[in-house]
Design a protein around this motif. Structure first.
Motif, PDB file in Angstrom:
ATOM      1  N   ALA A  29      23.594  -0.047   6.957  1.00  0.00           N
ATOM      2  CA  ALA A  29      22.377  -0.852   7.076  1.00  0.00           C
ATOM      3  C   ALA A  29      21.150   0.031   7.265  1.00  0.00           C
ATOM      4  O   ALA A  29      20.084  -0.211   6.683  1.00  0.00           O
ATOM      5  CB  ALA A  29      22.520  -1.834   8.230  1.00  0.00           C
ATOM      6  N   LEU A  30      21.271   1.064   8.106  1.00  0.00           N
ATOM      7  CA  LEU A  30      20.146   1.985   8.304  1.00  0.00           C
ATOM      8  C   LEU A  30      19.835   2.760   7.027  1.00  0.00           C
ATOM      9  O   LEU A  30      18.665   2.994   6.686  1.00  0.00           O
ATOM     10  CB  LEU A  30      20.464   2.949   9.447  1.00  0.00           C
ATOM     11  CG  LEU A  30      20.495   2.343  10.850  1.00  0.00           C
ATOM     12  CD1 LEU A  30      20.996   3.368  11.857  1.00  0.00           C
ATOM     13  CD2 LEU A  30      19.109   1.849  11.251  1.00  0.00           C
ATOM     14  N   GLN A  31      20.883   3.171   6.300  1.00  0.00           N
ATOM     15  CA  GLN A  31      20.675   3.921   5.060  1.00  0.00           C
ATOM     16  C   GLN A  31      19.973   3.055   4.012  1.00  0.00           C
ATOM     17  O   GLN A  31      19.035   3.493   3.346  1.00  0.00           O
ATOM     18  CB  GLN A  31      22.015   4.417   4.530  1.00  0.00           C
ATOM     19  CG  GLN A  31      21.910   5.280   3.283  1.00  0.00           C
ATOM     20  CD  GLN A  31      23.272   5.669   2.739  1.00  0.00           C
ATOM     21  OE1 GLN A  31      24.180   4.845   2.694  1.00  0.00           O
ATOM     22  NE2 GLN A  31      23.425   6.926   2.347  1.00  0.00           N
ATOM     23  N   THR A  78      15.832   4.370  17.503  1.00  0.00           N
ATOM     24  CA  THR A  78      14.744   5.168  16.933  1.00  0.00           C
ATOM     25  C   THR A  78      14.712   5.075  15.411  1.00  0.00           C
ATOM     26  O   THR A  78      13.646   4.879  14.805  1.00  0.00           O
ATOM     27  CB  THR A  78      14.888   6.630  17.371  1.00  0.00           C
ATOM     28  OG1 THR A  78      14.864   6.699  18.800  1.00  0.00           O
ATOM     29  CG2 THR A  78      13.769   7.482  16.822  1.00  0.00           C
ATOM     30  N   LEU A  79      15.879   5.213  14.753  1.00  0.00           N
ATOM     31  CA  LEU A  79      15.930   5.171  13.291  1.00  0.00           C
ATOM     32  C   LEU A  79      15.578   3.780  12.763  1.00  0.00           C
ATOM     33  O   LEU A  79      14.908   3.649  11.739  1.00  0.00           O
ATOM     34  CB  LEU A  79      17.329   5.588  12.817  1.00  0.00           C
ATOM     35  CG  LEU A  79      17.735   7.038  13.121  1.00  0.00           C
ATOM     36  CD1 LEU A  79      19.148   7.301  12.650  1.00  0.00           C
ATOM     37  CD2 LEU A  79      16.767   8.018  12.462  1.00  0.00           C
ATOM     38  N   ALA A  80      16.038   2.729  13.470  1.00  0.00           N
ATOM     39  CA  ALA A  80      15.738   1.373  13.017  1.00  0.00           C
ATOM     40  C   ALA A  80      14.238   1.110  13.030  1.00  0.00           C
ATOM     41  O   ALA A  80      13.681   0.517  12.103  1.00  0.00           O
ATOM     42  CB  ALA A  80      16.468   0.364  13.903  1.00  0.00           C
ATOM     43  N   ARG A  81      13.566   1.544  14.071  1.00  0.00           N
ATOM     44  CA  ARG A  81      12.115   1.344  14.142  1.00  0.00           C
ATOM     45  C   ARG A  81      11.392   2.163  13.078  1.00  0.00           C
ATOM     46  O   ARG A  81      10.359   1.747  12.562  1.00  0.00           O
ATOM     47  CB  ARG A  81      11.612   1.711  15.523  1.00  0.00           C
ATOM     48  CG  ARG A  81      12.060   0.729  16.611  1.00  0.00           C
ATOM     49  CD  ARG A  81      11.647   1.193  17.981  1.00  0.00           C
ATOM     50  NE  ARG A  81      12.009   0.214  19.012  1.00  0.00           N
ATOM     51  CZ  ARG A  81      11.874   0.415  20.307  1.00  0.00           C
ATOM     52  NH1 ARG A  81      11.364   1.557  20.742  1.00  0.00           N
ATOM     53  NH2 ARG A  81      12.235  -0.518  21.178  1.00  0.00           N
ATOM     54  N   ALA A  82      11.939   3.334  12.760  1.00  0.00           N
ATOM     55  CA  ALA A  82      11.285   4.194  11.770  1.00  0.00           C
ATOM     56  C   ALA A  82      11.352   3.599  10.372  1.00  0.00           C
ATOM     57  O   ALA A  82      10.437   3.790   9.575  1.00  0.00           O
ATOM     58  CB  ALA A  82      11.912   5.593  11.790  1.00  0.00           C
ATOM     59  N   VAL A  83      12.440   2.855  10.065  1.00  0.00           N
ATOM     60  CA  VAL A  83      12.579   2.267   8.728  1.00  0.00           C
ATOM     61  C   VAL A  83      12.132   0.818   8.705  1.00  0.00           C
ATOM     62  O   VAL A  83      12.252   0.133   7.684  1.00  0.00           O
ATOM     63  CB  VAL A  83      14.040   2.384   8.241  1.00  0.00           C
ATOM     64  CG1 VAL A  83      14.434   3.836   8.111  1.00  0.00           C
ATOM     65  CG2 VAL A  83      14.994   1.649   9.181  1.00  0.00           C
ATOM     66  N   GLY A  84      11.620   0.292   9.823  1.00  0.00           N
ATOM     67  CA  GLY A  84      11.022  -1.026   9.842  1.00  0.00           C
ATOM     68  C   GLY A  84      11.978  -2.182   9.989  1.00  0.00           C
ATOM     69  O   GLY A  84      11.714  -3.266   9.461  1.00  0.00           O
ATOM     70  N   VAL A  85      13.103  -1.988  10.697  1.00  0.00           N
ATOM     71  CA  VAL A  85      14.041  -3.091  10.939  1.00  0.00           C
ATOM     72  C   VAL A  85      14.190  -3.299  12.437  1.00  0.00           C
ATOM     73  O   VAL A  85      13.916  -2.395  13.237  1.00  0.00           O
ATOM     74  CB  VAL A  85      15.419  -2.820  10.292  1.00  0.00           C
ATOM     75  CG1 VAL A  85      15.290  -2.689   8.791  1.00  0.00           C
ATOM     76  CG2 VAL A  85      16.047  -1.574  10.878  1.00  0.00           C
ATOM     77  N   LEU A  90      21.431  -4.452  15.248  1.00  0.00           N
ATOM     78  CA  LEU A  90      22.265  -3.271  14.993  1.00  0.00           C
ATOM     79  C   LEU A  90      22.922  -2.781  16.271  1.00  0.00           C
ATOM     80  O   LEU A  90      24.085  -2.359  16.282  1.00  0.00           O
ATOM     81  CB  LEU A  90      21.413  -2.160  14.372  1.00  0.00           C
ATOM     82  CG  LEU A  90      20.804  -2.466  13.002  1.00  0.00           C
ATOM     83  CD1 LEU A  90      19.945  -1.300  12.531  1.00  0.00           C
ATOM     84  CD2 LEU A  90      21.907  -2.754  11.982  1.00  0.00           C
ATOM     85  N   LEU A  91      22.190  -2.845  17.392  1.00  0.00           N
ATOM     86  CA  LEU A  91      22.776  -2.430  18.668  1.00  0.00           C
ATOM     87  C   LEU A  91      23.887  -3.382  19.098  1.00  0.00           C
ATOM     88  O   LEU A  91      24.903  -2.959  19.646  1.00  0.00           O
ATOM     89  CB  LEU A  91      21.685  -2.363  19.739  1.00  0.00           C
ATOM     90  CG  LEU A  91      20.647  -1.245  19.556  1.00  0.00           C
ATOM     91  CD1 LEU A  91      19.533  -1.387  20.582  1.00  0.00           C
ATOM     92  CD2 LEU A  91      21.306   0.118  19.688  1.00  0.00           C
ATOM     93  N   GLU A  92      23.700  -4.699  18.855  1.00  0.00           N
ATOM     94  CA  GLU A  92      24.763  -5.647  19.175  1.00  0.00           C
ATOM     95  C   GLU A  92      25.997  -5.391  18.315  1.00  0.00           C
ATOM     96  O   GLU A  92      27.134  -5.466  18.798  1.00  0.00           O
ATOM     97  CB  GLU A  92      24.254  -7.072  18.968  1.00  0.00           C
ATOM     98  CG  GLU A  92      23.162  -7.485  19.953  1.00  0.00           C
ATOM     99  CD  GLU A  92      22.671  -8.900  19.703  1.00  0.00           C
ATOM    100  OE1 GLU A  92      23.219  -9.533  18.756  1.00  0.00           O
ATOM    101  OE2 GLU A  92      21.772  -9.362  20.418  1.00  0.00           O
TER     102      GLU A  92
END
Length: 282
Positions: A29-31, A78-85, A90-92
């Motif tokens: 999902a992050l990718q 950190t990565l989720a905020r950087a890519v705008g999600v 994702l943490l859950e």
């Protein structure tokens, strides 16, 4: 004898049943979100200060290089905020796949009323009694001396002797007022007045942001989260404070009112412990 497939062969096996949850994994999902945002791994690493090998590993759902569950959660956020999600789903999902953890407790205030409240002093009765006895003795002696002098003066007056003119006492010089102590600048940080019987740690992020974690000497979590650029947190304990800095290169650290001059590298993870005697002289 039938040569066709038996009815049992027509039933779907467990391997053929499609999974109920067709969501992509956390790393995938992050990718995908990074690709949709038109960002490269190098650009994500520069903006988040998460090292490139760790970004690649997370996108492949390999969280072993993060250094633990707490660090993995910080990197995902950190990565989720950087890519705008939104990082929370994702943490859950990560917690469901890798085990959940208790929510962190809020940071302890710098100076709690219970910590700075001084213990009431017991009255020193012995000193009070000694002072009272000394005062009584001084009063009796003063009365006896003045009474004898008055009798002598009266006898001299009866005999017609002229009393000697007493010289005026030299006036005592007025005490010179000491200059008032300069008041501290109101802009000075409160950490400069950190008590010596406690350890006080201040963490600032002047140039970037970093995930941090702080625990007291009992292992209780004081703070666990992301420190944004320009923010600061202060922690205090009676014995020691354990720190984990996700990006030590973005952190400015003060311990017991003194700045720590260690040259941390960007993206470097540091585990530190400070006590009341830190930083050591020399």
């Amino acid at each position: 004898m039938s040569i066709g497939n038996s009815p049992e062969d027509d039933r779907p096996s467990e391997d053929r049943i499609p999974p109920m949850d067709d969501r992509p994994s956390v790393g995938r999902a992050l990718q995908q979100a990074r690709i949709d945002a038109g960002l490269t791994v190098d650009e994500i690493s520069q903006s988040t200060r998460v090292r490139i090998p760790i970004v690649h590993a997370i996108e492949q759902d390999d969280f072993s290089r993060c250094g633990g569950d707490v660090y993995a959660r910080g990197h995902i956020r950190t990565l989720a905020r950087a890519v705008g999600v939104d990082p929370e789903p994702l943490l859950e999902q990560y917690g469901a796949e890798h085990g959940s953890r208790p929510a962190p407790t809020p940071a302890t205030p710098l100076f709690e009323a219970e910590r700075i409240r001084s213990e009431p002093r017991r009255p020193n009765w012995t000193a009070a009694m000694v002072a009272a006895i000394v005062a009584v003795i001084a009063f009796v002696g003063y009365t006896a001396v003045n009474g004898g002098d008055d009798g002598g003066d009266k006898q001299q007056a009866a005999e017609g002797s002229t009393p000697a003119t007493s010289k005026p006492a030299n006036p005592k010089p007025s005490p010179t007022k000491k200059p008032a102590d300069p008041k501290p600048d109101p802009s000075d940080s409160a950490i400069a007045a950190a008590p010596r019987d406690k350890v006080t740690v201040k963490i600032s992020a002047p140039d970037g942001r970093s995930w941090i974690s702080a625990k007291d000497h009992n292992g209780r979590i004081l703070y666990d989260g992301l420190l944004e650029k320009g923010q600061s947190k202060t922690f205090q304990d009676s014995q020691k404070v354990d720190l984990v800095l996700g990006d030590a290169g973005a952190i400015q650290l003060f311990v017991n009112g003194k700045e720590i001059e260690d040259e941390f590298q960007p993206g470097q993870v540091e585990r530190l412990t400070y006590t009341k005697g830190d930083p050591e002289v020399g």
